[in-house]
Scaffold this active site. Structure first.
Site, PDB file in Angstrom:
ATOM      1  N   SER A   1       0.722  -1.092   0.057  1.00 35.98           N
ATOM      2  CA  SER A   1       0.360  -0.183   0.054  1.00 35.98           C
ATOM      3  C   SER A   1       1.085   1.039  -0.002  1.00 35.98           C
ATOM      4  CB  SER A   1      -1.107  -0.171   0.964  1.00 35.98           C
ATOM      5  OG  SER A   1      -1.592   1.613   1.563  1.00 35.98           O
TER       6      SER A   1
ATOM      7  N   HIS B   1      -0.829  -1.464  -3.944  1.00 39.31           N
ATOM      8  CA  HIS B   1      -2.324  -1.079  -3.741  1.00 39.31           C
ATOM      9  C   HIS B   1      -2.353   0.609  -3.822  1.00 39.31           C
ATOM     10  CE1 HIS B   1      -6.040  -2.143  -1.223  1.00 39.31           C
ATOM     11  NE2 HIS B   1      -6.004  -0.584  -0.746  1.00 39.31           N
TER      12      HIS B   1
ATOM     13  N   ASP C   1      -4.137   4.042  -2.324  1.00 37.41           N
ATOM     14  CA  ASP C   1      -5.691   3.842  -1.197  1.00 37.41           C
ATOM     15  C   ASP C   1      -5.940   4.984  -1.271  1.00 37.41           C
ATOM     16  OD1 ASP C   1      -6.507   1.698   0.721  1.00 37.41           O
ATOM     17  OD2 ASP C   1      -4.151   2.389   0.937  1.00 37.41           O
TER      18      ASP C   1
ATOM     19  N   MET D   1      -8.812   8.691  -0.986  1.00 34.91           N
ATOM     20  CA  MET D   1      -9.365   9.220   0.093  1.00 34.91           C
ATOM     21  C   MET D   1     -10.222  10.486  -0.109  1.00 34.91           C
ATOM     22  SD  MET D   1      -6.993   7.652   3.137  1.00 34.91           S
ATOM     23  CE  MET D   1      -6.065   6.503   3.616  1.00 34.91           C
TER      24      MET D   1
ATOM     25  N   HIS E   1      -7.676   1.373  -4.718  1.00 35.85           N
ATOM     26  CA  HIS E   1      -9.324   1.327  -3.615  1.00 35.85           C
ATOM     27  C   HIS E   1      -9.732   2.439  -2.682  1.00 35.85           C
ATOM     28  CE1 HIS E   1      -9.729   0.084   1.022  1.00 35.85           C
ATOM     29  NE2 HIS E   1     -10.701   0.684   0.617  1.00 35.85           N
TER      30      HIS E   1
ATOM     31  N   MET F   1     -12.200   4.867  -1.441  1.00 35.02           N
ATOM     32  CA  MET F   1     -12.193   5.472  -0.221  1.00 35.02           C
ATOM     33  C   MET F   1     -13.267   7.001  -0.233  1.00 35.02           C
ATOM     34  SD  MET F   1      -9.898   3.968   2.950  1.00 35.02           S
ATOM     35  CE  MET F   1      -8.399   3.748   1.171  1.00 35.02           C
TER      36      MET F   1
ATOM     37  N   MET G   1     -11.987  -5.079   4.495  1.00 29.11           N
ATOM     38  CA  MET G   1     -11.456  -4.429   5.332  1.00 29.11           C
ATOM     39  C   MET G   1     -11.382  -5.243   6.876  1.00 29.11           C
ATOM     40  SD  MET G   1     -10.421  -2.203   3.943  1.00 29.11           S
ATOM     41  CE  MET G   1      -9.481  -0.493   5.395  1.00 29.11           C
TER      42      MET G   1
ATOM     43  N   ASP H   1      -7.078  -5.912   3.982  1.00 29.53           N
ATOM     44  CA  ASP H   1      -6.627  -4.691   4.114  1.00 29.53           C
ATOM     45  C   ASP H   1      -6.053  -4.527   5.160  1.00 29.53           C
ATOM     46  OD1 ASP H   1      -5.241  -2.358   3.451  1.00 29.53           O
ATOM     47  OD2 ASP H   1      -7.514  -1.868   2.412  1.00 29.53           O
TER      48      ASP H   1
HETATM   49  C1  DX5 Z   1      -6.664   2.268   4.816  1.00 34.27           C
HETATM   50  C2  DX5 Z   1      -6.004   1.782   3.772  1.00 34.27           C
HETATM   51  C3  DX5 Z   1      -4.985   0.872   3.898  1.00 34.27           C
HETATM   52  C4  DX5 Z   1      -3.322   1.100   4.568  1.00 34.27           C
HETATM   53  C5  DX5 Z   1      -2.901  -0.367   5.413  1.00 34.27           C
HETATM   54  O1  DX5 Z   1      -8.099   2.159   4.880  1.00 34.27           O
HETATM   55  O2  DX5 Z   1      -7.042   0.879   3.028  1.00 34.27           O
HETATM   56  O3  DX5 Z   1      -4.641  -0.276   2.707  1.00 34.27           O
HETATM   57  O4  DX5 Z   1      -3.111   1.810   3.891  1.00 34.27           O
HETATM   58  O5  DX5 Z   1      -2.073   0.005   6.046  1.00 34.27           O
HETATM   59  P1  DX5 Z   1      -1.423  -0.932   6.862  1.00 34.27           P
HETATM   60  O6  DX5 Z   1      -1.466  -2.055   6.215  1.00 34.27           O
HETATM   61  O7  DX5 Z   1       0.058   0.029   7.512  1.00 34.27           O
HETATM   62  O8  DX5 Z   1      -2.673  -1.386   7.783  1.00 34.27           O
HETATM   63 ZN    ZN Z   2      -6.354   0.204   1.568  1.00 36.83          ZN
END
Ligand code: DX5
Ligand code: ZN
Length: 237
Positions: free
Chosen positions: A13, A38, A40, A42, A71, A73, A142, A180
């Protein structure tokens, strides 16, 4: 029982990367054997934090041949799918909780030529995603509340992964399970045994040791899993 054609995939990630060395670090994850990246996204609405979006994906795309596992969010995911695919997303996972019409989002992702995934938060009933499983390529469970990296894996996630695995296998579906949040070398074997296929790791890949060293630990676990020798090991170095 081990499934045939089993394959484990690591998805580092980006959120945990050192952004001053982004290109370099992405290349290191790829050469160390991580097939996915990956990403993310947001929006500060669906989750409290804001991360990055299309320009970042577009600018890193030439630096990597990995599967870009985006991903989302964000609220109203359907609005942005075309643009994310244009910028280089190979797979788009949206949150079931954020979609007014999940079928429309799935169709849009497929029309744009990407793989579709649905993610559910730790408190969302698994059953809510069952109707969509035959039409998507990945379901993301999640194992922390979405929004931040570096959180601790929620233990009840093991049971959720197991139940999802049972449902998928019992119905002969070919949808990958991605896990994740809080996945690292200490719990990877247990997450694998629960039934995961794709493992997201931010801190577990980019923090403490070198990226290559961290990834080699995941790969050891994957190899043990494929040869059926994970039982009895606890991930200690
Ligand atoms: C959280 C993200 C994850 C995050 C995981 O909302 O979706 O992908 O980056 O990070 P770690 O592996 O540090 O928990
Ligand atoms: Zn994620």
């Amino acid at each position: 029982m081990e499934r045939l054609n089993r394959m484990y995939i690591l998805a580092p990630s980006l959120l945990a990367a050192d952004f001053t060395k982004l290109g370099e670090q992405i290349k290191e994850t790829e050469s160390a054997g991580a097939q996915y990246l990956h990403i993310d996204v947001m929006d500060g609405v669906f989750v409290p934090s804001i991360s990055f979006g299309m320009p970042l994906i577009q600018s890193i795309r030439p630096a990597s041949g990995q599967f870009f596992d985006v991903h989302l969010m964000i609220v109203d995911p359907e609005k942005y799918i075309e643009e994310f695919v244009r910028c280089g997303a190979d797979g788009i996972t949206f949150h079931l909780e954020a979609a007014k019409d999940p079928w429309a989002v799935i169709n849009k992702i497929h029309q744009c030529g990407a793989k579709a995934g649905i993610s559910i938060k730790p408190g969302t009933a698994l059953e809510q995603v069952f109707p969509y499983l035959s039409q998507i390529e990945m379901v993301l469970i999640m194992s922390v509340e979405p929004g931040f990296g570096g959180q601790t894996f929620i233990p009840k996630s093991y049971e959720r992964i197991r139940r999802m695995r049972e449902y998928i296998d019992a119905n002969g579906l070919c949808v990958k399970i991605e896990v994740d949040g809080g996945v690292g070398k200490k719990n990877i074997r247990e997450v694998m045994r629960a039934g995961g296929d794709v493992f997201v790791a931010g801190s577990g890949v980019f923090r403490k040791n070198s990226i290559s060293h961290n990834i080699s630990k995941f790969r050891e676990a994957f190899e043990e899993g494929l040869t059926g020798s994970t039982d009895g090991k606890n991930g200690k170095e």
